[in-house]
Enzyme design. Structure first.
Site, mmCIF file in Angstrom:
data_model
loop_
_atom_site.group_PDB
_atom_site.id
_atom_site.type_symbol
_atom_site.label_atom_id
_atom_site.label_comp_id
_atom_site.label_asym_id
_atom_site.label_seq_id
_atom_site.Cartn_x
_atom_site.Cartn_y
_atom_site.Cartn_z
ATOM 1 N N ASN A 39 -36.071 34.302 23.316
ATOM 2 C CA ASN A 39 -35.573 33.562 24.477
ATOM 3 C C ASN A 39 -34.212 32.922 24.157
ATOM 4 O O ASN A 39 -33.895 31.835 24.635
ATOM 5 C CB ASN A 39 -36.609 32.494 24.871
ATOM 6 C CG ASN A 39 -36.314 31.872 26.227
ATOM 7 O OD1 ASN A 39 -35.565 32.437 27.030
ATOM 8 N ND2 ASN A 39 -36.862 30.701 26.472
ATOM 9 N N SER A 45 -44.665 17.334 23.811
ATOM 10 C CA SER A 45 -44.246 17.159 25.205
ATOM 11 C C SER A 45 -45.039 16.055 25.877
ATOM 12 O O SER A 45 -46.221 15.840 25.548
ATOM 13 C CB SER A 45 -44.478 18.479 25.935
ATOM 14 O OG SER A 45 -44.367 18.296 27.327
ATOM 15 N N TYR A 80 -50.054 26.414 28.090
ATOM 16 C CA TYR A 80 -48.869 25.888 27.394
ATOM 17 C C TYR A 80 -49.113 24.441 26.951
ATOM 18 O O TYR A 80 -48.915 24.090 25.786
ATOM 19 C CB TYR A 80 -47.631 25.953 28.312
ATOM 20 C CG TYR A 80 -46.547 24.982 27.901
ATOM 21 C CD1 TYR A 80 -45.748 25.235 26.791
ATOM 22 C CD2 TYR A 80 -46.379 23.765 28.572
ATOM 23 C CE1 TYR A 80 -44.791 24.316 26.386
ATOM 24 C CE2 TYR A 80 -45.428 22.849 28.172
ATOM 25 C CZ TYR A 80 -44.640 23.123 27.081
ATOM 26 O OH TYR A 80 -43.712 22.209 26.673
ATOM 27 N N LYS A 116 -49.638 22.474 23.014
ATOM 28 C CA LYS A 116 -48.993 21.264 22.468
ATOM 29 C C LYS A 116 -50.064 20.293 21.958
ATOM 30 O O LYS A 116 -49.924 19.702 20.882
ATOM 31 C CB LYS A 116 -48.104 20.594 23.529
ATOM 32 C CG LYS A 116 -46.875 21.406 23.899
ATOM 33 C CD LYS A 116 -45.918 21.596 22.719
ATOM 34 C CE LYS A 116 -44.753 22.501 23.026
ATOM 35 N NZ LYS A 116 -43.995 22.926 21.850
ATOM 36 N N LEU A 163 -36.072 22.239 37.200
ATOM 37 C CA LEU A 163 -35.251 21.751 38.305
ATOM 38 C C LEU A 163 -33.745 21.909 38.075
ATOM 39 O O LEU A 163 -33.036 22.464 38.925
ATOM 40 C CB LEU A 163 -35.587 20.267 38.557
ATOM 41 C CG LEU A 163 -34.761 19.566 39.632
ATOM 42 C CD1 LEU A 163 -35.004 20.195 41.000
ATOM 43 C CD2 LEU A 163 -35.085 18.072 39.669
ATOM 44 N N PHE A 197 -40.076 20.710 45.673
ATOM 45 C CA PHE A 197 -41.535 20.854 45.760
ATOM 46 C C PHE A 197 -42.208 19.533 46.124
ATOM 47 O O PHE A 197 -42.541 18.752 45.238
ATOM 48 C CB PHE A 197 -42.085 21.370 44.428
ATOM 49 C CG PHE A 197 -41.592 22.745 44.051
ATOM 50 C CD1 PHE A 197 -41.586 23.787 44.968
ATOM 51 C CD2 PHE A 197 -41.152 22.998 42.754
ATOM 52 C CE1 PHE A 197 -41.142 25.062 44.607
ATOM 53 C CE2 PHE A 197 -40.699 24.256 42.381
ATOM 54 C CZ PHE A 197 -40.698 25.291 43.308
ATOM 55 N N ARG A 257 -39.503 11.918 37.427
ATOM 56 C CA ARG A 257 -39.549 12.292 36.008
ATOM 57 C C ARG A 257 -38.537 11.465 35.225
ATOM 58 O O ARG A 257 -37.592 10.923 35.801
ATOM 59 C CB ARG A 257 -39.165 13.775 35.826
ATOM 60 C CG ARG A 257 -40.071 14.782 36.491
ATOM 61 C CD ARG A 257 -41.396 14.919 35.748
ATOM 62 N NE ARG A 257 -42.234 15.936 36.362
ATOM 63 C CZ ARG A 257 -43.057 15.721 37.396
ATOM 64 N NH1 ARG A 257 -43.146 14.520 37.929
ATOM 65 N NH2 ARG A 257 -43.792 16.696 37.890
ATOM 66 N N ARG A 311 -45.704 21.955 44.267
ATOM 67 C CA ARG A 311 -45.980 23.046 43.322
ATOM 68 C C ARG A 311 -47.315 22.746 42.635
ATOM 69 O O ARG A 311 -47.522 21.627 42.165
ATOM 70 C CB ARG A 311 -44.847 23.117 42.290
ATOM 71 C CG ARG A 311 -45.032 24.173 41.225
ATOM 72 C CD ARG A 311 -43.782 24.356 40.387
ATOM 73 N NE ARG A 311 -43.482 23.218 39.521
ATOM 74 C CZ ARG A 311 -42.451 23.155 38.684
ATOM 75 N NH1 ARG A 311 -41.611 24.179 38.605
ATOM 76 N NH2 ARG A 311 -42.246 22.098 37.946
HETATM 77 C C1 UD1 Z 1 -42.182 21.328 33.252
HETATM 78 C C2 UD1 Z 1 -43.575 21.601 32.832
HETATM 79 C C3 UD1 Z 1 -43.863 20.834 31.562
HETATM 80 C C4 UD1 Z 1 -42.894 21.276 30.481
HETATM 81 C C5 UD1 Z 1 -41.470 21.105 30.978
HETATM 82 C C6 UD1 Z 1 -40.571 21.737 29.936
HETATM 83 C C7 UD1 Z 1 -44.828 22.111 34.872
HETATM 84 C C8 UD1 Z 1 -45.922 21.677 35.787
HETATM 85 N N1 UD1 Z 1 -44.521 21.266 33.886
HETATM 86 O O1 UD1 Z 1 -42.065 19.927 33.515
HETATM 87 O O2 UD1 Z 1 -45.178 21.070 31.140
HETATM 88 O O3 UD1 Z 1 -43.087 20.525 29.318
HETATM 89 O O4 UD1 Z 1 -41.284 21.729 32.242
HETATM 90 O O5 UD1 Z 1 -39.573 22.459 30.418
HETATM 91 O O6 UD1 Z 1 -44.273 23.183 35.034
HETATM 92 N N2 UD1 Z 1 -38.771 20.899 41.048
HETATM 93 C C9 UD1 Z 1 -38.376 21.239 42.333
HETATM 94 N N3 UD1 Z 1 -37.833 22.472 42.538
HETATM 95 C C10 UD1 Z 1 -37.664 23.388 41.525
HETATM 96 C C11 UD1 Z 1 -38.074 23.029 40.228
HETATM 97 C C12 UD1 Z 1 -38.635 21.782 40.028
HETATM 98 O O7 UD1 Z 1 -38.509 20.441 43.276
HETATM 99 O O8 UD1 Z 1 -37.189 24.490 41.793
HETATM 100 C C13 UD1 Z 1 -39.348 19.558 40.815
HETATM 101 C C14 UD1 Z 1 -40.740 19.596 40.237
HETATM 102 O O9 UD1 Z 1 -41.706 19.651 41.241
HETATM 103 C C15 UD1 Z 1 -40.765 18.298 39.428
HETATM 104 C C16 UD1 Z 1 -39.322 18.107 38.980
HETATM 105 O O10 UD1 Z 1 -38.537 18.919 39.854
HETATM 106 O O11 UD1 Z 1 -41.110 17.221 40.263
HETATM 107 C C17 UD1 Z 1 -39.070 18.551 37.546
HETATM 108 O O12 UD1 Z 1 -39.559 19.862 37.396
HETATM 109 P P1 UD1 Z 1 -39.328 20.711 36.054
HETATM 110 O O13 UD1 Z 1 -37.897 20.688 35.688
HETATM 111 O O14 UD1 Z 1 -39.963 22.049 36.260
HETATM 112 O O15 UD1 Z 1 -40.095 19.882 34.955
HETATM 113 P P2 UD1 Z 1 -41.621 19.401 34.901
HETATM 114 O O16 UD1 Z 1 -42.441 20.044 35.954
HETATM 115 O O17 UD1 Z 1 -41.615 17.916 34.867
#
Ligand code: UD1
Length: 339
Positions: free
Chosen positions: A35, A125, A150, A154, A200, A218, A231, A295
């Protein structure tokens, strides 16, 4: 002072290599490039002026891993990043996650025992806390049942390390990351998601640059001030620096216990909409986004209590959300220029 960085061409690993080099450590990277890309080594050299040693190695290959350690046993410590990290992928292929994330750790620990290597820093994590009842979340909060294979790798890894430490000379610091984002100020290293990003911030920057049509937010019905999930986003360089502090703490025998655990976050929670607003402000780009359903598996709100890391490690995350978003944007633009 030689440090092995597994997964050192990856996102957090590469930033940590640079910070280690800045502090005078000699770094050897191993990575299977599943990766990441070998040219990250060139980028690291461009930033620091020092080329880290690099070996392509799959740490689940016991024979090759043993062979590697037979040639590189004079290590002051190991920072172990190499692991798979996509939540959805782990749900579809749990065995791939257990084999990779647990198998590689076991091979490393066995070699630490054989070669009397003492110090391990492990990438954990905040996912181990699930949705905590009490916020901000402290290191002694209960570990909840993992929501994905995953997350389970951890939790299991933390246990494997702790149990091994109890019956060996091995000491460890388990670092529980909150949400790492951002990129090096040089824009020479950063996150390189394969395919469509799950996280995100890469999704935001890829949408803004035109690689993705639209960002889906989401959920807007969470119990938070603006309805979107919260977050604790932390700049990857702040995070990288915490690894250097952690390895120095172990080398200097300053640890209070054989296995110590620290939260790595800023202590501040931001909602998805706040992240988007910060991005639009610093980039001057209007983001195309729409609100969609939640999500599956997402938690509502999590942010760190960083008191213990701040007091014990003497480390504190410094960068603001705007700085994180600007560096992510500069990185995305630098990638686009290369194409
Ligand atoms: C995610 C993982 C977590 C991992 C971390 C490492 C999940 C449920 N959790 O954390 O276990 O340790 O990544 O990379 O996948 N969001 C949107 N739109 C998007 C993407 C995300 O609205 O296209 C929102 C999500 O709902 C969340 C926030 O953005 O509320 C952060 O999301 P993300 O960056 O994926 O991180 P986590 O979900 O916190």
């Amino acid at each position: 002072m030689k440090i092995l960085v597994t997964g050192g061409t990856g996102y957090i690993g590469s930033h940590t290599v640079v910070e280690l080099q800045k502090k005078g450590f000699e770094v050897i990277i191993v990575d299977n490039l599943s990766n990441s890309y070998a040219n990250v080594v060139d980028q690291i050299e461009q930033i620091s002026g020092i080329r880290p040693a690099f070996e392509e190695l799959d740490l689940t290959n016991t024979e090759k891993t043993n062979d590697f350690f037979n040639h590189h046993f004079d290590l002051k410590g190991i920072i172990h990043f190499a692991a798979f990290k996509a939540v959805g992928e782990s749900v579809n292929d749990p065995l791939m996650y257990y084999r990779n994330n647990i198998g590689s750790l076991v091979n490393i620990l066995e070699n630490m025992k054989i070669h009397k290597i003492e110090n391990l820093v492990f990438s954990s994590s905040c996912t181990v806390y699930g949705q905590p009842e009490i916020l901000p979340v402290k290191e002694d909060s209960p570990i909840l049942k993992a929501l994905s294979p995953y997350g389970n790798t951890k939790q299991i890894s933390e246990e494997v390390i702790t149990e091994t430490s109890q019956v060996s000379h091995i000491k460890a610091i388990l670092l529980r990351y909150f949400n790492p984002i951002g990129a090096h100020e040089s824009a020479l290293i950063g996150e390189l998601p394969l395919g469509i990003p799950n996280n995100l911030v890469p999704f935001i920057t890829q949408t803004a640059i035109g690689l993705r049509e639209q960002l889906s937010v989401f959920g807007s019905d969470y119990n938070t001030p603006d309805g979107t999930a919260i977050r604790d986003y932390i700049h990857v360089v702040d995070l990288a620096q915490a690894h250097v502090v952690a390895i120095e703490r172990m080398i200097g025998n300053k640890g209070k216990k054989d296995v110590e655990i620290f939260n790595l976050g800023t202590g501040n929670g931001f909602s998805v909409l706040e992240v988007i607003n910060s991005f639009e402000k610093v980039s001057h780009v209007k983001l195309n986004y729409k609100i969609v359903d939640r999500r599956a598996g997402d938690i509502e709100i999590v942010y760190a209590d960083t008191t213990y890391a701040n007091d014990e490690l003497g480390w504190k995350a410094k960068k603001t959300l705007d700085e994180m978003m600007l560096s992510s944007w500069n990185w995305e633009k630098a990638l686009a220029e290369k194409k």
